[in-house]
Write a protein that holds these residues in place. Structure first.
Motif, PDB file in Angstrom:
ATOM      1  N   PHE A 149      62.380  58.589  82.166  1.00  0.00           N
ATOM      2  CA  PHE A 149      62.072  57.651  81.080  1.00  0.00           C
ATOM      3  C   PHE A 149      61.957  56.248  81.656  1.00  0.00           C
ATOM      4  N   ALA A 150      60.847  55.558  81.401  1.00  0.00           N
ATOM      5  CA  ALA A 150      60.677  54.158  81.805  1.00  0.00           C
ATOM      6  C   ALA A 150      60.208  53.385  80.582  1.00  0.00           C
ATOM      7  N   GLN A 151      60.734  52.179  80.427  1.00  0.00           N
ATOM      8  CA  GLN A 151      60.318  51.391  79.265  1.00  0.00           C
ATOM      9  C   GLN A 151      59.884  49.998  79.657  1.00  0.00           C
ATOM     10  N   ILE A 152      59.120  49.410  78.782  1.00  0.00           N
ATOM     11  CA  ILE A 152      58.545  48.099  79.015  1.00  0.00           C
ATOM     12  C   ILE A 152      59.623  47.026  79.072  1.00  0.00           C
ATOM     13  N   ASN A 153      59.406  46.063  79.946  1.00  0.00           N
ATOM     14  CA  ASN A 153      60.189  44.845  79.951  1.00  0.00           C
ATOM     15  C   ASN A 153      59.318  43.829  79.213  1.00  0.00           C
ATOM     16  N   LYS A 154      59.705  43.487  78.013  1.00  0.00           N
ATOM     17  CA  LYS A 154      58.887  42.601  77.194  1.00  0.00           C
ATOM     18  C   LYS A 154      58.917  41.147  77.662  1.00  0.00           C
ATOM     19  N   GLY A 155      59.803  40.830  78.594  1.00  0.00           N
ATOM     20  CA  GLY A 155      59.853  39.472  79.138  1.00  0.00           C
ATOM     21  C   GLY A 155      60.350  38.439  78.148  1.00  0.00           C
ATOM     22  N   ARG A 156      61.249  38.849  77.277  1.00  0.00           N
ATOM     23  CA  ARG A 156      61.721  37.928  76.237  1.00  0.00           C
ATOM     24  C   ARG A 156      62.358  36.670  76.816  1.00  0.00           C
ATOM     25  N   SER A 157      63.174  36.823  77.873  1.00  0.00           N
ATOM     26  CA  SER A 157      63.839  35.642  78.441  1.00  0.00           C
ATOM     27  C   SER A 157      62.818  34.697  79.076  1.00  0.00           C
ATOM     28  N   GLU A 158      61.794  35.271  79.749  1.00  0.00           N
ATOM     29  CA  GLU A 158      60.757  34.420  80.332  1.00  0.00           C
ATOM     30  C   GLU A 158      59.955  33.712  79.246  1.00  0.00           C
ATOM     31  N   LYS A 159      59.664  34.419  78.164  1.00  0.00           N
ATOM     32  CA  LYS A 159      58.918  33.804  77.064  1.00  0.00           C
ATOM     33  C   LYS A 159      59.713  32.671  76.428  1.00  0.00           C
ATOM     34  N   LYS A 160      61.018  32.904  76.269  1.00  0.00           N
ATOM     35  CA  LYS A 160      61.881  31.857  75.709  1.00  0.00           C
ATOM     36  C   LYS A 160      61.924  30.650  76.643  1.00  0.00           C
ATOM     37  N   ALA A 161      62.040  30.908  77.951  1.00  0.00           N
ATOM     38  CA  ALA A 161      62.067  29.817  78.927  1.00  0.00           C
ATOM     39  C   ALA A 161      60.751  29.045  78.918  1.00  0.00           C
ATOM     40  N   LEU A 162      59.645  29.737  78.716  1.00  0.00           N
ATOM     41  CA  LEU A 162      58.340  29.082  78.655  1.00  0.00           C
ATOM     42  C   LEU A 162      58.254  28.170  77.433  1.00  0.00           C
ATOM     43  N   VAL A 163      58.717  28.687  76.291  1.00  0.00           N
ATOM     44  CA  VAL A 163      58.660  27.920  75.043  1.00  0.00           C
ATOM     45  C   VAL A 163      59.576  26.688  75.104  1.00  0.00           C
ATOM     46  N   PRO A 170      52.483  31.070  84.519  1.00  0.00           N
ATOM     47  CA  PRO A 170      51.855  32.131  83.726  1.00  0.00           C
ATOM     48  C   PRO A 170      52.761  33.363  83.673  1.00  0.00           C
ATOM     49  N   LEU A 171      52.755  34.017  82.530  1.00  0.00           N
ATOM     50  CA  LEU A 171      53.542  35.234  82.358  1.00  0.00           C
ATOM     51  C   LEU A 171      52.647  36.452  82.516  1.00  0.00           C
ATOM     52  N   ARG A 172      53.266  37.591  82.780  1.00  0.00           N
ATOM     53  CA  ARG A 172      52.503  38.834  82.857  1.00  0.00           C
ATOM     54  C   ARG A 172      51.977  39.178  81.468  1.00  0.00           C
ATOM     55  N   THR A 173      50.753  39.663  81.412  1.00  0.00           N
ATOM     56  CA  THR A 173      50.162  40.044  80.128  1.00  0.00           C
ATOM     57  C   THR A 173      50.775  41.363  79.666  1.00  0.00           C
ATOM     58  N   THR A 174      50.601  41.671  78.409  1.00  0.00           N
ATOM     59  CA  THR A 174      51.110  42.938  77.878  1.00  0.00           C
ATOM     60  C   THR A 174      50.479  44.133  78.604  1.00  0.00           C
ATOM     61  N   PRO A 175      49.155  44.169  78.822  1.00  0.00           N
ATOM     62  CA  PRO A 175      48.606  45.303  79.579  1.00  0.00           C
ATOM     63  C   PRO A 175      49.193  45.410  80.994  1.00  0.00           C
ATOM     64  N   GLN A 176      49.475  44.288  81.641  1.00  0.00           N
ATOM     65  CA  GLN A 176      50.120  44.339  82.955  1.00  0.00           C
ATOM     66  C   GLN A 176      51.521  44.941  82.841  1.00  0.00           C
ATOM     67  N   ARG A 177      52.221  44.589  81.784  1.00  0.00           N
ATOM     68  CA  ARG A 177      53.567  45.138  81.567  1.00  0.00           C
ATOM     69  C   ARG A 177      53.494  46.650  81.284  1.00  0.00           C
ATOM     70  N   TYR A 178      52.452  47.093  80.549  1.00  0.00           N
ATOM     71  CA  TYR A 178      52.267  48.531  80.321  1.00  0.00           C
ATOM     72  C   TYR A 178      52.057  49.245  81.658  1.00  0.00           C
ATOM     73  N   THR A 179      51.241  48.656  82.512  1.00  0.00           N
ATOM     74  CA  THR A 179      50.975  49.237  83.827  1.00  0.00           C
ATOM     75  C   THR A 179      52.261  49.341  84.640  1.00  0.00           C
ATOM     76  N   ASP A 180      53.118  48.318  84.530  1.00  0.00           N
ATOM     77  CA  ASP A 180      54.411  48.336  85.234  1.00  0.00           C
ATOM     78  C   ASP A 180      55.248  49.547  84.836  1.00  0.00           C
ATOM     79  N   VAL A 181      55.204  49.905  83.555  1.00  0.00           N
ATOM     80  CA  VAL A 181      55.973  51.065  83.078  1.00  0.00           C
ATOM     81  C   VAL A 181      55.516  52.331  83.791  1.00  0.00           C
ATOM     82  N   PHE A 182      54.206  52.521  83.869  1.00  0.00           N
ATOM     83  CA  PHE A 182      53.680  53.714  84.544  1.00  0.00           C
ATOM     84  C   PHE A 182      54.002  53.685  86.038  1.00  0.00           C
ATOM     85  N   ARG A 183      53.983  52.498  86.636  1.00  0.00           N
ATOM     86  CA  ARG A 183      54.328  52.384  88.064  1.00  0.00           C
ATOM     87  C   ARG A 183      55.775  52.792  88.302  1.00  0.00           C
ATOM     88  N   ARG A 184      56.678  52.422  87.388  1.00  0.00           N
ATOM     89  CA  ARG A 184      58.080  52.821  87.532  1.00  0.00           C
ATOM     90  C   ARG A 184      58.243  54.342  87.452  1.00  0.00           C
TER      91      ARG A 184
END
Length: 189
Positions: A94-108, A115-129
């Motif tokens: 089982f692998a799940q997405i890292n939504k990057g909430r802390s990075e998004k909060k730090a950006l805001v 630049p943050l990773r896009t959602t499709p890049q994060r989806y790809t990361d899940v499959f790579r794991r």
């Protein structure tokens, strides 16, 4: 699955890189048509309003998934519902997405200016794991379809491109404010 429409080009890229791997997408029934052009994808429709609602409904759904003899699960949504399914499906990779909430909060808040990773890049990361490497640099999209005659009759014929806007979301905090949407439409005109 996560932002459902963004998963389509990711799944297409995955299948191009790994054509022998069968994919099954668990999603709500209303999203199933988004995957109809992906030949390698089977859709498992979940009914979270009745049949698969609540703890016991998710247990029923987990039994269905287990009976499919899946080898791995890529969680592209990472919500409470998938956490419960993960518990019921112990023993399956089982692998799940890292939504990057802390990075998004730090950006805001201005603590991060990058630049943050896009959602499709994060989806790809899940499959790579899960051990599946592939790239989404040149995404594949299904060919454009002709509009249904009923839709064409309703909206009319257009000689120029049409931009569709969908400002609403399932949850109010995710809905773009109408006053700001009016400004977007004004600028697009």
């Amino acid at each position: 699955m996560g932002d459902v429409a963004m998963t389509v080009p990711v799944l297409a890229a995955f299948s191009k890189a790994h054509p022998s791997i069968k994919l099954t997408v668990l999603t709500k029934k209303q999203f199933a048509p988004l995957f109809r052009d992906l030949q390698m994808v089977t859709v498992l429709s979940a009914d979270f309003t009745s049949k698969h609602k609540g703890f016991f409904g998710l247990y029923r759904l987990s039994r269905l998934i287990r009976n499919m003899s899946v080898d791995a699960i890529a969680d592209l949504h990472s919500v409470l519902r998938t956490q419960i399914l993960k518990f019921f499906l112990l023993g399956i990779n089982f692998a799940q997405i890292n939504k990057g909430r802390s990075e998004k909060k730090a950006l805001v808040t201005g603590k991060l200016v990058a630049p943050l990773r896009t959602t499709p890049q994060r989806y790809t990361d899940v499959f790579r794991r899960l051990g599946f490497d592939f790239y989404i640099d040149n995404p594949l999209f299904p060919a454009a379809k002709q509009l249904d005659a009923t839709v064409t009759r309703e909206i009319g014929e257009f000689s120029k491109s049409i931009i569709g806007i969908a400002p609403f979301a399932a949850y109010a905090p995710k809905t773009y404010p109408l006053s700001k949407m009016e400004n977007v439409i004004f600028e697009l005109q």
